[in-house]
Enzyme design. Structure first.
Site, PDB file in Angstrom:
ATOM      1  N   ASP A 301      -2.601  -1.690  -1.291  1.00 34.00           N
ATOM      2  CA  ASP A 301      -3.229  -0.469  -1.775  1.00 34.00           C
ATOM      3  C   ASP A 301      -2.504  -0.051  -3.043  1.00 34.00           C
ATOM      4  O   ASP A 301      -1.287   0.099  -3.039  1.00 34.00           O
ATOM      5  CB  ASP A 301      -3.124   0.628  -0.708  1.00 34.00           C
ATOM      6  CG  ASP A 301      -3.727   1.927  -1.181  1.00 34.00           C
ATOM      7  OD1 ASP A 301      -4.912   1.933  -1.530  1.00 34.00           O
ATOM      8  OD2 ASP A 301      -3.001   2.932  -1.212  1.00 34.00           O
ATOM      9  N   THR A 303      -2.340   2.736  -5.043  1.00 29.87           N
ATOM     10  CA  THR A 303      -1.640   4.009  -5.106  1.00 29.87           C
ATOM     11  C   THR A 303      -0.552   4.065  -4.045  1.00 29.87           C
ATOM     12  O   THR A 303      -0.808   3.872  -2.861  1.00 29.87           O
ATOM     13  CB  THR A 303      -2.621   5.181  -4.912  1.00 29.87           C
ATOM     14  OG1 THR A 303      -3.676   5.056  -5.854  1.00 29.87           O
ATOM     15  CG2 THR A 303      -1.911   6.507  -5.108  1.00 29.87           C
ATOM     16  N   ASP A 536      -0.304   4.000   2.273  1.00 26.87           N
ATOM     17  CA  ASP A 536       0.476   5.218   2.491  1.00 26.87           C
ATOM     18  C   ASP A 536      -0.380   6.416   2.875  1.00 26.87           C
ATOM     19  O   ASP A 536       0.151   7.446   3.287  1.00 26.87           O
ATOM     20  CB  ASP A 536       1.296   5.562   1.253  1.00 26.87           C
ATOM     21  CG  ASP A 536       0.430   5.938   0.059  1.00 26.87           C
ATOM     22  OD1 ASP A 536      -0.789   5.634   0.084  1.00 26.87           O
ATOM     23  OD2 ASP A 536       0.952   6.542  -0.897  1.00 26.87           O
TER      24      ASP A 536
END
Length: 787
Positions: A301, A303, A536
């Protein structure tokens, strides 16, 4: 970050909290990141292997002297080593878990405070914001567009809107909006202990490695029983020396047991936990360090993984005079700003842009599915902030300008008004009012880490909810191949096979929705790939849960951390190569150790079978009895210097070999021929020495020298590739055995003595034959096949 507080209710008072604590109405579902001391001791003391070896030791002691029970020292070693290492791992896990643990926010005496979830009492008012886990059950008493993801409870991926009076259950998590609920079901009455805390519990879940070892042990157990029975019958045929025969039978059974294999597997895992803990890497399940070593696809991912958590506003390009006031009003109306909104608020505050005081009618929180947030004001209409390619038509000039900025690696949002908007029906009548340009902070170590995985043959898939152009630009800055060929996930096929085909042929994916991330994982797994997933945010939870290995960032949402097997507490993406290296160390070294222990088991079973059959034939022919060539003390010496000591060091050695499938076949390919190469020459030498005559101690010593020498050669092959310490280890084991033979007091203790010329010559010929067979089968033959 601000948190919601129920208007008109100050929550429980300190006195009311004390009353409930006194009454035991406290949420006692504490985190269990490791087994309690009693469970650790019980698991290490009371094992089938320890029990079997203990029984054999009692038999040997009954019919012989104390020194014949030295082989039982492995019980003490198993208990001591296993317990110490697991206690060290427990300490590491418990300390790191405190760092990883997320507090709960409760309203007491009119103030919102953070407490340990275990301190929540019945009737507490619990405030939640996006990313929070629900840790107890109860009804919602205030909802501001609160949306709960209950996929971990129901399997349904769509968020569920919660209004006042609706129930929320632990094990779910907040994806949008804010709210307050009352703690009704706490402790054992809630789902928390079984669903949420389960995700962070220390557990001995089966790995491929442990499963393979368990299969070995099961197979060996079936072989040991009939062979041991046959050996017992053959040895007890000697009625004159039946006590010695019983002790010899014990000596034949003991080496069949791979007593240290399971122990050293657990030790290797535990040491891996400790090593990674020093790098602020919390491994929530022991076999997880094996997972990344097997991974051949890593889904990242963008970000929070390739970029750091925060971001900075590069510029605001207004298209109307009231754009800055609208942005300030949106920021002021957001109870729980995400990093993007926080960056906007900080930027405006630095430039003196305060809250204009616009009155709010309705807030529409940001969600990963919608890609926008919004607020309806009393006198200023409805304003939205979100992705330009979602809110604007593709031919809109503002959308085209946003695409050009995104292609430079910038993140771009559009501020717009809407004639109508809702969280369920979407937005209509959109008119752009400003572009908000943000710069993401690339991790300084990201490029080197990606290059490492490329060199290791691990395919990288970068997936993000951002626009494809923005994701591609970031990937290009990091030197990722295929960064120019980005895929818009909104145009991906629904068919799993077709989706897997696109995934195999592309690297960069933008506008990926949360449920699509999980679809990516499942499609790749269906192709036989081993998939690791990093993330996250709450939008990553489903994919983290379904991946072969879920990796969460320590600063990420509590929901993401709760379902991941590995948590990078310092958010350092560069830690992942160390996780790979640790997993490879475990896999490679346990394979070496398995080669040694199963070689011993094969030669023990083979030698026992040869002796038993020979004894039965001699008994039928009316010849002399054929005793087992060794006593338990001999086996203790042989096992110590060919298996026990070297296996312990090899199990903890560094290794960089990539994990490969076929563990069972490779170990059997080594252990079976190596075991036979040890057993057959030893048995032949034993028969020749018996036929030559002389004291039985000479016969036993000759057989012992033969078996030790060939087993040492097998150890030398297993220890490759050589380093100075490995070479020294093999040499030291050989020197130690020679020392025992040469020093009279040691030789007498172990019932050995240097054999004569005839026996020595026979042993040398047998040793040369056995080692030649080992080299031809295990070294030369594989190289020819490789060519």
């Amino acid at each position: 970050m601000t948190t919601p507080m129920l208007a008109g209710n100050r929550g429980l008072t300190a006195a009311e909290v004390a009353e409930r604590v006194e009454a035991g109405a406290v949420n006692q579902a504490k985190r269990h990141t490791s087994r309690p001391l009693s469970a650790i001791l019980r698991a290490n003391f009371f094992t089938p292997v320890n029990g079997l070896i203990g029984v054999l030791a009692v038999i040997a002691l009954t019919f012989s002297d104390l020194k014949q029970t030295l082989f039982a020292g492995v019980i003490l070693a198993n208990i001591a080593i296993g317990t110490v290492q697991e206690l060290r791992a427990k300490r590491t896990l418990d300390k790191l878990s405190l760092v990883n643990q997320a507090n709960a926010r409760v309203i007491r005496d009119g103030e919102t405070i953070e407490i340990d979830p275990a301190q929540i009492v019945r009737d507490d008012l619990v405030a939640v914001v996006p990313g929070d886990r629900i840790v107890v059950d109860g009804p919602v008493v205030e909802s501001r567009n609160l949306e709960i993801d209950e996929s971990l409870l129901t399997g349904e991926a769509d968020p569920v809107a919660k209004a006042t009076g609706d129930e929320v259950q632990s094990g779910s998590f907040v994806v949008a909006g804010t709210g307050v609920f009352r703690a009704d079901q706490i402790g054992a009455d809630s789902y928390a202990a079984r669903l949420v805390e389960e995700a962070s519990r220390f557990k001995r879940t089966n790995s491929q490695l442990q499963t393979a070892i368990n299969r070995f042990i099961k197979l060996i157990s079936w072989l040991i029983v009939p062979v041991a029975a046959l050996l017992i019958v053959s040895q007890l045929a000697d009625n004159e020396n039946w006590q010695d025969s019983i002790v010899s039978t014990v000596a034949g059974i003991v080496p069949m047991i791979p007593e240290g294999l399971v122990l050293l597997t657990s030790v290797a895992f535990a040491v891996g936990i400790i090593r990674l803990g020093r790098r602020q890497c919390l491994v929530q399940e022991l076999p997880a360090i094996e997972g990344l070593a097997r991974t051949d696809v890593l889904c990242l991912d963008k970000t929070g993984t390739l970029t750091e958590g925060g971001m900075d506003v590069e510029e605001i390009r207004p298209l109307s005079e009231d754009a800055h006031d609208a942005l300030a009003a949106l920021a002021a109306a957001d109870d729980s700003p995400n990093p993007t909104m926080q960056a906007v608020a900080d930027h405006l505050a630095e430039r003196g842009g305060g809250d204009p005081g616009w009155r709010v009618i309705e807030s529409m929180p940001f969600s990963s599915a919608r890609k926008w947030s919004g607020v309806r004001f009393t006198d200023h209409g409805t304003w939205l902030l979100g992705a330009p390619d979602v809110l604007l038509a593709s031919e809109d000039p503002v959308a085209l300008e946003a695409d050009m900025l995104a292609a430079q690696g910038l993140r771009v949002l559009v501020l717009a008004t809407a004639e109508s908007a809702s969280t369920t029906g979407g937005a209509e009548g959109i008119e752009p009012k400003a572009l908000v340009v943000l710069r993401q902070r690339l991790r300084s170590t990201a490029a080197a880490t990606l290059e490492y995985f490329k060199e290791q043959g691990v395919a990288i898939k970068i997936i993000s909810g951002d626009s494809p152009a923005a994701v591609g630009a970031v990937a290009a800055q990091l030197g990722v191949e295929g960064a120019g060929d980005t895929v818009d996930a909104r145009r991906l096929p629904d068919d799993p096979d077709a989706l897997a085909e696109v995934l195999e042929n592309n690297t960069i994916f933008g506008r990926v929705k949360p449920h699509q991330k999980r679809d990516f994982v499942k499609a790749l797994q269906a192709r036989g790939r081993t998939v690791a997933m990093t993330g996250d945010g709450v939008n990553d939870v489903l994919a983290l849960k379904d991946a072969d290995l879920g990796i969460a960032m320590g600063s990420g949402s509590p929901a993401a951390r709760s379902v991941a097997q590995v948590v990078l507490l310092d958010d350092e993406f560069a830690t992942l190569p160390h996780v790979v290296a640790e997993g490879r160390r475990v896999l490679g070294n346990i394979e070496r150790v398995s080669n040694l222990f199963l070689t011993k088991t094969v030669y023990a079973i083979s030698l026992a079978l040869l002796v038993a059959v020979g004894a039965i034939i001699a008994w039928i022919a009316g010849g002399d009895p054929l005793p087992y060539p060794f006593n338990p003390l001999h086996q203790s010496l042989l096992n110590m210097f060919t298996i026990g000591i070297p296996a312990f060091f090899l199990a903890l050695a560094p290794t960089f070999d990539r994990a490969r499938p076929g563990f069972i076949n490779r170990v059997l390919h080594f252990a079976v021929p190596a075991g036979l190469a040890c057993a057959i020459p030893t048995f032949i030498v034993y028969l020749l020495s018996l036929s030559h005559g002389g004291p039985h101690i000479d016969t036993q010593t000759t057989a012992g020298i033969t078996l030790f020498s060939i087993a040492l050669a097998a150890l030398a092959i297993v220890a490759k590739p050589y380093t100075l310490w490995k070479f020294a280890l093999v040499v030291a084991c050989g020197v130690a055995f020679v020392t025992v033979l040469s020093v009279p007091i040691l030789a007498d203790f172990y019932d050995l003595r240097l054999p004569g010329v005839w026996n020595t010559t026979a042993a040398l010929i047998a040793i040369a034959s056995g080692i030649a067979a080992l080299i031809l089968w295990l070294v030369v033959r594989p190289k020819r096949h490789a060519v």
